[in-house]
Write an enzyme that holds these catalytic residues in place. Sequence first.
Site, PDB file in Angstrom:
ATOM      1  N   CYS A  85     -33.670 -16.068  23.821  1.00 10.07           N
ATOM      2  CA  CYS A  85     -32.169 -15.853  22.438  1.00 10.07           C
ATOM      3  C   CYS A  85     -31.708 -16.539  23.479  1.00 10.07           C
ATOM      4  CB  CYS A  85     -31.155 -14.751  23.282  1.00 10.07           C
ATOM      5  SG  CYS A  85     -32.132 -13.490  22.049  1.00 10.07           S
ATOM      6  N   HIS A 140     -23.640 -17.071  21.216  1.00  8.67           N
ATOM      7  CA  HIS A 140     -25.414 -16.293  21.127  1.00  8.67           C
ATOM      8  C   HIS A 140     -24.486 -15.085  20.183  1.00  8.67           C
ATOM      9  CE1 HIS A 140     -29.412 -14.863  20.130  1.00  8.67           C
ATOM     10  NE2 HIS A 140     -28.840 -13.789  21.093  1.00  8.67           N
ATOM     11  N   ASN A 179     -29.321 -11.353  14.699  1.00 14.94           N
ATOM     12  CA  ASN A 179     -29.477 -12.209  16.498  1.00 14.94           C
ATOM     13  C   ASN A 179     -30.740 -12.498  16.005  1.00 14.94           C
ATOM     14  OD1 ASN A 179     -31.144 -12.779  18.809  1.00 14.94           O
ATOM     15  ND2 ASN A 179     -30.086 -10.886  19.404  1.00 14.94           N
TER      16      ASN A 179
HETATM   17  N1  COA Z   1     -28.937   3.730  13.797  1.00 16.46           N
HETATM   18  C1  COA Z   1     -27.975   4.936  13.699  1.00 16.46           C
HETATM   19  N2  COA Z   1     -28.042   5.226  15.349  1.00 16.46           N
HETATM   20  C2  COA Z   1     -28.669   4.346  16.713  1.00 16.46           C
HETATM   21  C3  COA Z   1     -29.006   3.208  15.450  1.00 16.46           C
HETATM   22  C4  COA Z   1     -28.881   2.917  15.069  1.00 16.46           C
HETATM   23  N3  COA Z   1     -29.596   2.385  13.877  1.00 16.46           N
HETATM   24  N4  COA Z   1     -30.072   3.272  17.212  1.00 16.46           N
HETATM   25  C5  COA Z   1     -29.234   3.646  17.491  1.00 16.46           C
HETATM   26  N5  COA Z   1     -28.816   4.718  17.890  1.00 16.46           N
HETATM   27  C6  COA Z   1     -28.458   5.952  18.331  1.00 16.46           C
HETATM   28  C7  COA Z   1     -29.175   5.890  19.548  1.00 16.46           C
HETATM   29  O1  COA Z   1     -30.818   7.095  19.353  1.00 16.46           O
HETATM   30  C8  COA Z   1     -27.975   6.919  20.332  1.00 16.46           C
HETATM   31  O2  COA Z   1     -28.427   8.533  19.807  1.00 16.46           O
HETATM   32  P1  COA Z   1     -27.795   9.657  20.636  1.00 16.46           P
HETATM   33  O3  COA Z   1     -26.176   8.821  21.505  1.00 16.46           O
HETATM   34  O4  COA Z   1     -27.654  10.473  20.886  1.00 16.46           O
HETATM   35  O5  COA Z   1     -28.887   9.358  22.153  1.00 16.46           O
HETATM   36  C9  COA Z   1     -26.464   6.284  19.946  1.00 16.46           C
HETATM   37  O6  COA Z   1     -27.069   6.024  18.603  1.00 16.46           O
HETATM   38  C10 COA Z   1     -26.029   5.208  20.744  1.00 16.46           C
HETATM   39  O7  COA Z   1     -26.699   4.826  21.294  1.00 16.46           O
HETATM   40  P2  COA Z   1     -26.497   3.534  21.906  1.00 16.46           P
HETATM   41  O8  COA Z   1     -27.523   3.078  23.064  1.00 16.46           O
HETATM   42  O9  COA Z   1     -25.737   4.409  23.685  1.00 16.46           O
HETATM   43  O10 COA Z   1     -25.939   2.616  21.324  1.00 16.46           O
HETATM   44  P3  COA Z   1     -24.764   1.413  21.947  1.00 16.46           P
HETATM   45  O11 COA Z   1     -23.157   1.684  22.046  1.00 16.46           O
HETATM   46  O12 COA Z   1     -24.858   0.830  23.602  1.00 16.46           O
HETATM   47  O13 COA Z   1     -25.306   0.367  20.698  1.00 16.46           O
HETATM   48  C11 COA Z   1     -26.886  -1.726  21.187  1.00 16.46           C
HETATM   49  C12 COA Z   1     -26.770   0.101  20.660  1.00 16.46           C
HETATM   50  C13 COA Z   1     -28.314  -1.716  20.506  1.00 16.46           C
HETATM   51  C14 COA Z   1     -26.222  -1.980  19.680  1.00 16.46           C
HETATM   52  C15 COA Z   1     -25.903  -2.656  22.238  1.00 16.46           C
HETATM   53  O14 COA Z   1     -26.612  -1.554  22.985  1.00 16.46           O
HETATM   54  C16 COA Z   1     -26.543  -3.907  22.502  1.00 16.46           C
HETATM   55  O15 COA Z   1     -26.632  -4.512  21.022  1.00 16.46           O
HETATM   56  N6  COA Z   1     -27.627  -4.158  22.685  1.00 16.46           N
HETATM   57  C17 COA Z   1     -27.420  -5.458  23.465  1.00 16.46           C
HETATM   58  C18 COA Z   1     -28.495  -5.879  22.323  1.00 16.46           C
HETATM   59  C19 COA Z   1     -28.603  -7.237  22.973  1.00 16.46           C
HETATM   60  O16 COA Z   1     -27.357  -7.876  22.236  1.00 16.46           O
HETATM   61  N7  COA Z   1     -29.869  -7.680  22.762  1.00 16.46           N
HETATM   62  C20 COA Z   1     -30.040  -8.936  23.049  1.00 16.46           C
HETATM   63  C21 COA Z   1     -30.150 -10.016  23.646  1.00 16.46           C
HETATM   64  S1  COA Z   1     -29.861 -11.388  23.910  1.00 16.46           S
END
Ligand code: COA
Length: 319
Positions: free
Chosen positions: A112, A246, A276
Amino acid sequence: MYSRIIGTGAYLPEKVLTNFDLEKMVDTTDEWIRTRTGIERRHIVGDDETTSDLAYRAAVAALDSAGTRPADIDLVLVGTTTPDLIFPNVGCLLQERLGIRGGPAFSLEAACSGFLYALSVADQMIRGGQVVRALVVGAESMSRIIDWTDRETCVLFGDGAGAVVLEASDEPGVMYTSLGADGRYRDLLYASGGVSDRVRQAEAGTLKMKGNEVFKVAVKTLESMVDAVLESNRLDKGAIDWLIPHQANIRIIKATAKRLQVPMERVVLTVAEHGNTSAASVPLALDVAVRDGRIKRGDLLLLEAFGGGFTWGAALVRY
Ligand code: COA
């Protein structure tokens, strides 16, 4: 000697995939995606399109807005992590499509952060006197490396391309760039399917991410990076006219804006519409805000990105 952005362009493929479409594909909801990420829809590359096609469309738009002919470009540099081929690189494919001959053309992969890396390298080549006019592109077909059954990643990414034309100038310009990386985090965010790793080749080109852990490191790293940018340039918090981040997640963007004391009205947001788009996201957002008239000549811009590697980068630009 500085480099200056004299034109911007962007391209988004026609097909749009909404959160509601994704509800029918995996166990997710529009509400979950919007509240956790800010994303509402994303564009998806066509079956017969490639990353270099997206790059070409964005490049033509950037050349047009700069009033520059392809023949006047002496460097083509593309940040991408989803190339058409192993080689020739996307820079060469793009050079050929544009009818540019002879100058260096290459792509670099920094996930990214690819556009920030490319911008910084092109800026150094212009400052060093090697190049007068550079076409710098971020282009991605992220949908090609997504596991469409994995709800934790498939809701996050989109495809597109953005480009700028950089030109040597006495006036700033790109005032400062900063790049960083820490390979210890390689396993938190990666895409398998490379050619030399026989073991991981079996996973065939899919993106894997520990989202929660990526989130925490991204916020911390971006905060210290923007602090360092302000300090190195003796700028006060609030001095930035426009933050062009980003577009990975609205919550990460808000944390960075807060650290910089840039109000959200001064942050260019495309995450809802584009998702993204990896290396394409920053030049795409820049082009949107230039074309709708928000960014004006003389404004002070901070471009920043964080991505797999981990890699990160920032650029301070007097537009
Ligand atoms: N729909 C519904 N539920 C989902 C899901 C989706 N698409 N994806 C994950 N979940 C669930 C998980 O399984 C988890 O369930 P559980 O509590 O029963 O285990 C719950 O949602 C919370 O997951 P978590 O990973 O803690 O959520 P979060 O608040 O961290 O959000 C992201 C997840 C991926 C949105 C967030 O972590 C994020 O944006 N991370 C950075 C990603 C990024 O920017 N990557 C690129 C970098 S350049």
